[in-house]
Scaffold this motif. Structure first.
Motif, short mmCIF file in Angstrom:
data_model
loop_
_atom_site.label_atom_id
_atom_site.label_comp_id
_atom_site.label_asym_id
_atom_site.label_seq_id
_atom_site.Cartn_x
_atom_site.Cartn_y
_atom_site.Cartn_z
N SER A 166 3.69 0.99 -11.27
CA SER A 166 2.65 0.59 -10.32
C SER A 166 2.46 1.68 -9.27
CB SER A 166 3.03 -0.73 -9.63
OG SER A 166 4.28 -0.57 -8.99
N VAL A 167 1.30 1.64 -8.64
CA VAL A 167 1.00 2.58 -7.56
C VAL A 167 1.41 1.93 -6.25
CG1 VAL A 167 -0.80 3.91 -6.41
CG2 VAL A 167 -0.92 3.51 -8.87
N ASN A 168 2.36 2.53 -5.62
CA ASN A 168 2.90 1.94 -4.41
C ASN A 168 2.13 2.31 -3.16
OD1 ASN A 168 4.85 0.11 -3.90
ND2 ASN A 168 6.43 1.59 -3.35
N ASP A 169 1.59 3.52 -3.15
CA ASP A 169 0.87 3.98 -1.96
C ASP A 169 -0.15 5.03 -2.37
OD1 ASP A 169 0.16 4.16 0.68
OD2 ASP A 169 1.63 5.72 1.13
N ARG A 170 -1.33 4.94 -1.79
CA ARG A 170 -2.37 5.94 -2.03
C ARG A 170 -3.37 5.84 -0.89
NH1 ARG A 170 -7.25 4.15 -4.53
NH2 ARG A 170 -7.27 1.91 -4.95
N PRO A 171 -4.13 6.91 -0.66
CA PRO A 171 -5.11 6.88 0.45
C PRO A 171 -6.25 5.91 0.15
CG PRO A 171 -5.33 8.91 -0.80
CD PRO A 171 -4.12 8.21 -1.33
N ASP A 172 -6.90 5.51 1.21
CA ASP A 172 -8.04 4.60 1.04
C ASP A 172 -9.15 5.26 0.24
OD1 ASP A 172 -6.76 2.68 2.52
OD2 ASP A 172 -7.50 3.52 4.41
N ALA A 173 -9.34 6.51 0.52
CA ALA A 173 -10.39 7.25 -0.21
C ALA A 173 -9.91 8.68 -0.36
CB ALA A 173 -11.71 7.20 0.55
N PHE A 174 -10.29 9.25 -1.48
CA PHE A 174 -9.95 10.65 -1.73
C PHE A 174 -11.10 11.54 -1.30
CE2 PHE A 174 -7.17 8.42 -4.71
CZ PHE A 174 -5.98 9.09 -4.53
N THR A 175 -10.75 12.78 -1.02
CA THR A 175 -11.75 13.80 -0.75
C THR A 175 -11.49 14.96 -1.69
OG1 THR A 175 -11.78 13.17 1.57
CG2 THR A 175 -12.73 15.31 1.02
N SER A 176 -12.56 15.42 -2.32
CA SER A 176 -12.39 16.50 -3.29
C SER A 176 -11.73 17.71 -2.64
CB SER A 176 -13.77 16.90 -3.84
OG SER A 176 -13.61 17.95 -4.77
N VAL A 180 -9.77 7.08 -8.69
CA VAL A 180 -10.16 8.08 -7.68
C VAL A 180 -11.62 7.85 -7.31
CG1 VAL A 180 -10.50 10.53 -7.17
CG2 VAL A 180 -8.52 9.77 -8.52
N THR A 181 -11.84 7.56 -6.08
CA THR A 181 -13.20 7.42 -5.56
C THR A 181 -13.30 8.30 -4.32
OG1 THR A 181 -13.26 5.15 -6.32
CG2 THR A 181 -14.94 5.82 -4.73
N PHE A 182 -14.21 9.25 -4.41
CA PHE A 182 -14.39 10.13 -3.26
C PHE A 182 -15.12 9.38 -2.14
CE2 PHE A 182 -14.31 14.09 -6.14
CZ PHE A 182 -12.92 14.08 -6.06
N GLY A 183 -14.68 9.64 -0.95
CA GLY A 183 -15.30 9.01 0.21
C GLY A 183 -14.68 9.57 1.46
N THR A 184 -14.99 8.97 2.54
CA THR A 184 -14.45 9.42 3.81
C THR A 184 -13.17 8.67 4.11
OG1 THR A 184 -16.69 9.81 4.61
CG2 THR A 184 -14.94 9.71 6.26
N ASP A 185 -12.17 9.47 4.36
CA ASP A 185 -10.90 8.87 4.72
C ASP A 185 -11.04 8.23 6.10
OD1 ASP A 185 -8.36 8.13 5.22
OD2 ASP A 185 -7.45 10.10 4.92
N ARG A 186 -10.78 6.95 6.14
CA ARG A 186 -10.99 6.25 7.41
C ARG A 186 -10.03 6.68 8.49
NH1 ARG A 186 -11.03 0.16 5.43
NH2 ARG A 186 -9.38 1.02 4.14
N LYS A 187 -8.93 7.32 8.07
CA LYS A 187 -7.94 7.73 9.08
C LYS A 187 -8.10 9.19 9.49
CE LYS A 187 -4.27 4.55 7.69
NZ LYS A 187 -2.89 4.47 7.15
N GLN A 188 -8.92 9.93 8.78
CA GLN A 188 -8.95 11.36 9.03
C GLN A 188 -9.50 11.70 10.42
OE1 GLN A 188 -11.53 13.03 6.07
NE2 GLN A 188 -13.32 12.93 7.37
N ALA A 189 -9.15 12.90 10.86
CA ALA A 189 -9.62 13.35 12.17
C ALA A 189 -11.14 13.43 12.17
CB ALA A 189 -9.03 14.71 12.50
N GLU A 190 -11.74 13.10 13.29
CA GLU A 190 -13.19 13.15 13.42
C GLU A 190 -13.50 13.89 14.71
OE1 GLU A 190 -15.06 9.39 13.30
OE2 GLU A 190 -17.05 10.17 13.77
N ILE A 191 -14.14 15.03 14.55
CA ILE A 191 -14.41 15.88 15.70
C ILE A 191 -15.78 15.54 16.28
CG2 ILE A 191 -14.80 18.24 16.46
CD1 ILE A 191 -11.89 17.54 15.95
N VAL A 192 -15.81 15.31 17.57
CA VAL A 192 -17.05 14.99 18.26
C VAL A 192 -17.25 15.99 19.39
CG1 VAL A 192 -18.28 13.27 19.63
CG2 VAL A 192 -16.85 12.54 17.71
#
Lengths: 215, 386
Positions: free
Chosen positions: B143-153, B236-248
């Protein structure tokens, strides 16, 4: 005759002032020299003001040379006034000679010196105008020489600077009036010849001064 | 005489009674002194198609040697091999043991089977013993125990694979191997080793996906001497990682300064992870110039902010310039964002520099008129007084 009376005569009654003044061999040049020196000092002060503004545009690398550059500007303006005196006298002398004028160069030099007096007032007035005009300018360092030139042209073609030029020319015309009366006496020429002698260089001077504003 | 006859008859009858009894006693003893003392089955529980061994240990607990003709293992459901090795065994001495090893192949459905161990003795007797063999086809649980919410290429992420052993027997040689189908990993494989019943072990892989193909991981293991594998896939579904840094970027001010412009502002990390090596610079058509071609802000923790200042030059007539912000995550993946800034919005003190007077002050005009009039009057006066 007091100095103030002499000054009033130069400015208002130049015909009376120059009448019989050149009967001796050697005219007294102290007063003309004093007037020219005064004109040189005023021109130097005005040059110092403009130079400080110009230095504000220079790159920071040569900003430390500000004092030197202003000194060069002041010195040039002062020496320029003295050279202007001699050169304009030489031109007057040459043209008047072509019109049959007689008398040595010192007489012409004296006339030109006395006639510079209105230009002293003109320089003071235009210097004040320039001072107030430049006091509103926010100067930024510019490294590109083309941009320095463009910025200077922009400043010099501003309405306030044009006004300063016009004021200066008005007083040049006043000086020209004095020179006309003086050249009649100094070179023993007619009023018409004196008008031509003085008019040609003055018109050329006016054109040279005003062409940048027109063009 | 008659008494002596009777005694003889009694002896004969007694002898007739004893001989069969002795004969009968002899056969019972031979069987009774042999016994199955140990049975070892490897693997403990077979999977379908597995090969394994059944080892039967027979011990002679008697005082006389026992002659053995042959040994066999009979099964209707399982394939038995190797019993031809025991066609002529020989004898087993008193107190000695003999081990009989048979190979079986579990070509049968899940269940418990009882192959018959048969020991044929020379004296026409035999020993029989049923050996229970379990067949269960349940494999390891992956089983997959842990993985990110979304992957980024191209972004490295951690994926944790857990392997559990739901079987009744221990499996060994457990190795998790990434199949590298559309992704890269730092680890080439992860060795777990032995997994006892109801035990689990996990392994974390640093994966970098390049396509939205499910990432496959294969678990190799051995049940006895049989290799098995089981594969699991991580979608694998590419998307925006909800936890990633976001620069404003905000509070941005563009100020002309001589022949270049200065952009000042604040850069804020509005994400949930650290932003490393944050840099701000300008892009085409702007040309970065000294003193701040690019401004290195450094690391920004979540909700942290810092000021920046960049300088650039631009051709006359340039309407927009790009403000570029680069940053990296903890794995060194580079992220970039661009912001278009209109230069027309720039504060233009330069305009005030031509404040040498864009407007013609009335007072100057008045002065010119007064001067002109005065000079004209003086000239007129001087000619009048001539």
């Amino acid at each position: 005759m007091s100095i103030m009376t002499n000054i009033a005569d130069i400015l208002l009654r130049p015909a009376a002032f120059f009448n019989g003044r050149f009967e001796g061999d050697k005219p007294d040049l102290k007063m003309p020299l004093l007037i020219v020196l005064l004109y040189g000092i005023v021109a130097a002060l005005s040059a110092a003001n403009v130079s400080s503004v110009t230095m504000g545009m220079m790159p920071t690398e040569i900003a430390g040379m500000e004092s030197l550059m202003i000194g060069i500007g002041v010195f040039s303006a002062f020496i320029g006034a003295l050279l202007f005196w001699v050169i304009i006298a030489a031109i007057f002398h040459g043209i008047s000679a072509l019109r049959g004028g007689k008398g040595d160069f010192q007489r012409t030099l004296a006339v030109t010196g006395y006639g510079t007096l209105p230009m002293v007032f003109g320089s003071i007035l235009s210097g004040i105008i320039i001072y107030f005009a430049l006091s509103d300018v926010t100067i930024r360092p510019v490294s590109d020489p083309m941009q320095i030139s463009a910025a200077l042209t922009e400043i010099m073609s501003s309405p306030s600077m044009t006004i300063a030029g016009v004021v200066s020319l008005i007083f040049v015309l006043w000086s020209a009036n004095i020179w006309v009366f003086g050249m009649q006496e100094a070179r023993s020429i007619s009023g018409k010849d004196a008008l031509i002698t003085v008019g040609i260089p003055v018109v050329i001077y006016c054109l040279i001064t005003f062409l940048p504003y027109i063009g | 005489m008659k008494f002596r006859y009777l005694i003889s008859v009694f002896c004969i009858m007694l002898g007739l009674c004893i001989v069969p009894a002795m004969a009968a006693d002899s056969s019972t003893t031979v069987e009774g002194q042999l016994g199955v003392t140990d049975v070892a089955i490897d693997p403990g529980v077979f999977m379908y198609g597995d090969s394994g061994t059944v080892k039967v240990t027979v011990t002679n607990t008697g005082t006389m040697p026992v002659a053995i003709a042959r040994a066999k293992l009979y099964s209707n459901e399982l394939d038995v091999m190797g019993d031809e090795n025991y066609g002529s065994v020989g004898s087993i001495g008193p107190g000695n043991s003999l081990q009989f090893t048979f190979t079986i192949v579990a070509d049968a459905a899940d269940g418990i089977y009882y192959p018959l161990f048969y020991l044929d003795l020379r004296d026409a007797s035999s020993l029989r013993y049923r050996v229970p063999v379990k067949v269960e086809n349940t494999g390891l649980s992956v089983s997959v125990n842990d993985r990110p919410d979304a992957f980024t290429s191209g972004k490295k992420e951690d994926v944790t694979i857990m392997v559990g052993n739901p079987r009744e027997n221990t499996v060994n040689g457990v190795v998790i191997t990434p199949m590298l189908n559309g992704y890269d990993t730092t680890e080439t494989s992860h060795f777990i080793g032995t997994l006892s019943p109801d035990q689990a072990a996990d392994a974390t892989f640093s994966v970098t996906p390049y396509s939205e193909t499910p990432m496959e991981f294969t678990v190799h293991y051995r049940n006895g001497m049989n290799d098995h594998e089981v594969t699991t896939a991580v979608p694998v579904t590419f998307g925006t990682d909800r936890k990633q840094a976001e620069i404003v970027l905000n509070n941005i001010v563009v100020t002309p300064e001589g022949d270049y412009y200065i952009i000042t502002g604040d850069v804020t990390n509005a994400g949930l992870e650290d932003a490393k090596s944050v840099q701000v610079t300008t892009g085409s058509p702007a040309v970065p110039v000294d003193p701040y071609r690019s401004y290195v802000v450094g690391a920004l923790e979540p909700d942290d902010f810092a000021s920046f200042e960049v300088t650039f030059s631009a051709e006359t007539g340039t309407e927009n310039v790009l403000l570029i912000t680069d940053y990296k995550d903890k794995d060194g993946n580079l992220y970039s964002s661009q912001l278009t800034l209109p230069l027309s919005s720039a504060v233009l003190p330069g305009k005030s520099s031509s404040g040498a007077g864009d407007e013609l002050p009335v007072v100057w005009i008045v002065i010119v008129i007064i001067c002109a009039a005065a000079v004209a009057g003086v000239i007129y006066y001087s000619w009048k007084k001539k």
